[in-house]
Design an enzyme around this catalytic site. Structure first.
Site, PDB file in Angstrom:
ATOM      1  NE  ARG A  16       2.789  14.036 -89.286  1.00 43.65           N
ATOM      2  CZ  ARG A  16       1.918  14.050 -90.269  1.00 43.65           C
ATOM      3  NH1 ARG A  16       0.983  14.971 -90.283  1.00 43.65           N
ATOM      4  NH2 ARG A  16       1.953  13.160 -91.223  1.00 43.65           N
ATOM      5  CB  VAL A  55      12.720  16.298 -98.519  1.00 37.98           C
ATOM      6  CG1 VAL A  55      12.887  16.631 -97.066  1.00 37.98           C
ATOM      7  CG2 VAL A  55      11.605  15.283 -98.762  1.00 37.98           C
ATOM      8  CG  ASN A  81      12.358  11.626 -89.806  1.00 41.32           C
ATOM      9  OD1 ASN A  81      12.222  10.489 -89.370  1.00 41.32           O
ATOM     10  ND2 ASN A  81      11.359  12.524 -89.767  1.00 41.32           N
ATOM     11  CE1 TYR A 146       7.448   4.333 -95.617  1.00 44.80           C
ATOM     12  CE2 TYR A 146       7.677   2.027 -94.989  1.00 44.80           C
ATOM     13  CZ  TYR A 146       7.792   3.380 -94.684  1.00 44.80           C
ATOM     14  OH  TYR A 146       8.272   3.767 -93.451  1.00 44.80           O
ATOM     15  CB  THR A 181       4.475   8.643 -85.582  1.00 45.89           C
ATOM     16  OG1 THR A 181       4.133   7.914 -86.779  1.00 45.89           O
ATOM     17  CG2 THR A 181       5.784   8.128 -85.015  1.00 45.89           C
TER      18      THR A 181
HETATM   19  P1  NAP Z   1       4.803  11.262 -89.684  1.00 49.82           P
HETATM   20  O1  NAP Z   1       4.233  11.199 -88.322  1.00 49.82           O
HETATM   21  O2  NAP Z   1       3.885  11.203 -90.856  1.00 49.82           O
HETATM   22  O3  NAP Z   1       5.725  12.554 -89.812  1.00 49.82           O
HETATM   23  C1  NAP Z   1       6.402  12.777 -91.022  1.00 49.82           C
HETATM   24  C2  NAP Z   1       6.897  14.191 -91.081  1.00 49.82           C
HETATM   25  O4  NAP Z   1       7.521  14.329 -92.354  1.00 49.82           O
HETATM   26  C3  NAP Z   1       5.805  15.235 -90.998  1.00 49.82           C
HETATM   27  O5  NAP Z   1       6.257  16.303 -90.190  1.00 49.82           O
HETATM   28  C4  NAP Z   1       5.626  15.666 -92.445  1.00 49.82           C
HETATM   29  O6  NAP Z   1       5.302  17.021 -92.607  1.00 49.82           O
HETATM   30  C5  NAP Z   1       7.015  15.487 -92.983  1.00 49.82           C
HETATM   31  N1  NAP Z   1       6.986  15.340 -94.436  1.00 49.82           N
HETATM   32  C6  NAP Z   1       6.228  14.498 -95.180  1.00 49.82           C
HETATM   33  N2  NAP Z   1       6.482  14.681 -96.465  1.00 49.82           N
HETATM   34  C7  NAP Z   1       7.404  15.654 -96.541  1.00 49.82           C
HETATM   35  C8  NAP Z   1       8.063  16.299 -97.611  1.00 49.82           C
HETATM   36  N3  NAP Z   1       7.786  16.001 -98.884  1.00 49.82           N
HETATM   37  N4  NAP Z   1       8.982  17.255 -97.332  1.00 49.82           N
HETATM   38  C9  NAP Z   1       9.234  17.587 -96.076  1.00 49.82           C
HETATM   39  N5  NAP Z   1       8.637  17.039 -95.008  1.00 49.82           N
HETATM   40  C10 NAP Z   1       7.742  16.081 -95.255  1.00 49.82           C
HETATM   41  O7  NAP Z   1       5.853  10.050 -89.908  1.00 49.82           O
HETATM   42  P2  NAP Z   1       6.771   9.254 -88.855  1.00 49.82           P
HETATM   43  O8  NAP Z   1       6.034   8.040 -88.455  1.00 49.82           O
HETATM   44  O9  NAP Z   1       7.304  10.188 -87.842  1.00 49.82           O
HETATM   45  O10 NAP Z   1       7.921   8.762 -89.842  1.00 49.82           O
HETATM   46  C11 NAP Z   1       9.155   9.444 -89.967  1.00 49.82           C
HETATM   47  C12 NAP Z   1      10.091   8.583 -90.797  1.00 49.82           C
HETATM   48  O11 NAP Z   1      10.259   7.317 -90.173  1.00 49.82           O
HETATM   49  C13 NAP Z   1       9.575   8.287 -92.198  1.00 49.82           C
HETATM   50  O12 NAP Z   1      10.639   8.263 -93.108  1.00 49.82           O
HETATM   51  C14 NAP Z   1       8.970   6.901 -92.072  1.00 49.82           C
HETATM   52  O13 NAP Z   1       8.961   6.206 -93.282  1.00 49.82           O
HETATM   53  C15 NAP Z   1       9.961   6.297 -91.081  1.00 49.82           C
HETATM   54  N6  NAP Z   1       9.418   5.134 -90.353  1.00 49.82           N
HETATM   55  C16 NAP Z   1       8.336   5.275 -89.546  1.00 49.82           C
HETATM   56  C17 NAP Z   1       7.865   4.163 -88.865  1.00 49.82           C
HETATM   57  C18 NAP Z   1       6.672   4.228 -87.953  1.00 49.82           C
HETATM   58  O14 NAP Z   1       6.214   3.147 -87.500  1.00 49.82           O
HETATM   59  N7  NAP Z   1       6.149   5.386 -87.612  1.00 49.82           N
HETATM   60  C19 NAP Z   1       8.504   2.932 -89.029  1.00 49.82           C
HETATM   61  C20 NAP Z   1       9.600   2.842 -89.862  1.00 49.82           C
HETATM   62  C21 NAP Z   1      10.058   3.962 -90.523  1.00 49.82           C
HETATM   63  P3  NAP Z   1       3.837  17.635 -92.322  1.00 49.82           P
HETATM   64  O15 NAP Z   1       3.816  17.810 -90.825  1.00 49.82           O
HETATM   65  O16 NAP Z   1       3.838  18.875 -93.075  1.00 49.82           O
HETATM   66  O17 NAP Z   1       2.868  16.605 -92.845  1.00 49.82           O
END
Ligand code: NAP
Length: 239
Positions: A16, A55, A81, A146, A181
Site C-alpha cells: 500500500r 524485511v 521502502n 524513527y 498514505t
Molecule cells: P504505509 O502506508 O504504512 O505502507 C507501508 C508498507 O510497508 C505497508 O504495505 C506495510 O505492509 C509494509 N511493511 C511494514 N512493515 C513491514 C515489514 N516489517 N516487512 C515488510 N513490509 C512491511 O507507509 P508509507 O507512508 O507508504 O511509507 C513508506 C515509506 O516511506 C516508509 O519507509 C516511510 O518511513 C517512508 N516515508 C513516508 C512518509 C509519509 O509521509 N507517508 C514520509 C517520509 C518517509 P502491510 O500492508 O502488511 O502493513
C-alpha cells in the site's frame, strides 16, 4: 521506449502507500516488478508479482532473491521502502518497540542490500533506492526511534554507495516529506496539519510524486548519481 523496459525490480513495503505507487509506476514503465510486503494480498494488479516478505527476516530475503534470480537471472533495481513509525517518547519506549523499529527500518534495508549485491556486482549494474525521510535530515519532537533509523538509512546509503561505486552499483536515498498514505492517515490529524502548515507548497504530497522520483533513480537517466539524497518534500527542508 518505456523508462524501465526489461529491468527487474524489487520493491519492499509495496502492499500500500508509497511502495504500491512505486510498484505500479515501475510496472507501467516496463519493469518486471516484484512488489514485496508483509501481509497477504489478493487484490494486486495483473502484471505485478506480489510476494510476502517481512524485511527483517533474513531467510525471507534469501528465498525471494533466489526465486527472482532463478526466474530472470538478474536484479537491476531494489527499492527498500518498508518502514514503520512510533511516537512513543524516550522514557516510554520499550526495548522491544525500539528493536522492532530498528529491525524493520534499518536492518531490513541492510539485509536487502546484502542479498542483492552479489547479483548486481556480477553484472556491474544496479540501482538501490533506500527510502529515508525528511526526518532522516531534520528532527521534530516525539519520534526519536524513527529519526534514528531514517538518519541511519541516509548515511548507510552514502557508505554503501562509496563502497560499491567501482562495481557500478548506484545507491541513493530518497527523502519524502509529508505524503498522504495509510501511514499518515492513521496519525493524529493535528500532527499532520502541523507538518502541512510548515510545508512551503502548502499541501501533502502524493505517493505518485514520490514514485516519479524513484523512477528517475531506478532508470539510466540517473546514471551519474550515487550517494546522493533526493528530497521530495514540497520545500520543507529548504527552510
Ligand atoms: P504505509 O502506508 O504504512 O505502507 C507501508 C508498507 O510497508 C505497508 O504495505 C506495510 O505492509 C509494509 N511493511 C511494514 N512493515 C513491514 C515489514 N516489517 N516487512 C515488510 N513490509 C512491511 O507507509 P508509507 O507512508 O507508504 O511509507 C513508506 C515509506 O516511506 C516508509 O519507509 C516511510 O518511513 C517512508 N516515508 C513516508 C512518509 C509519509 O509521509 N507517508 C514520509 C517520509 C518517509 P502491510 O500492508 O502488511 O502493513
Amino acid at each position: 521506449m518505456r523508462r524501465l523496459e526489461g529491468k527487474v525490480a524489487l520493491i519492499t513495503g509495496a502492499g500500500r502507500g508509497i511502495g504500491r505507487s512505486i510498484a505500479e509506476t515501475f510496472a507501467r514503465e516496463g519493469a518486471i516488478t516484484y512488489a514485496l510486503s508483509r501481509a497477504a494480498k489478493e487484490d494486486f494488479p495483473a502484471g505485478i508479482n506480489y510476494r510476502q516478505l517481512e524485511v527483517a527476516d533474513e531467510n525471507g530475503w534469501k528465498k525471494i532473491v533466489a526465486e527472482v534470480i532463478s526466474a530472470h537471472g538478474k536484479i537491476d533495481v531494489l527499492v527498500n521502502n518498508a518502514g514503520i513509525i512510533s511516537y512513543d517518547g524516550i522514557e516510554e519506549m520499550t526495548l522491544e518497540t525500539w528493536n522492532h523499529i530498528v529491525g524493520v527500518n534499518q536492518t531490513g534495508v541492510w539485509l536487502g542490500m546484502r542479498e542483492v549485491m552479489p547479483h548486481m556486482k556480477k553484472v556491474k549494474q544496479g540501482s538501490i533506492i533506500n527510502v529515508s525521510s525528511i526526518w532522516g535530515n531534520a528532527a521534530v519532537s516525539g519520534a526519536h526511534a524513527y529519526h534514528a533509523t531514517k538518519g541511519a538509512v541516509r548515511n548507510m546509503s552514502k557508505a554503501a554507495a562509496i563502497s560499491h561505486a567501482a562495481d557500478n552499483v548506484r545507491i541513493n536515498s530518497l527523502h519524502p516529506g509529508f505524503i498522504l498514505t495509510p501511514l499518515t492517515e492513521a496519525q493524529d490529524p493535528d500532527v499532520n496539519a502541523w507538518v502541512v502548515s510548515r510545508t512551503p507548497l502548502g499541501r501533502a504530497g502524493t505517493g505518485q510524486e514520490v514514485a516519479n522520483c524513484a523512477l528517475f533513480l531506478a532508470s539510466d537517466e540517473s546514471s551519474f548519481m550515487t550517494g546522493s539524497e533526493l528530497v521530495v518534500d514540497g520545500g520543507y527542508l529548504a527552510q
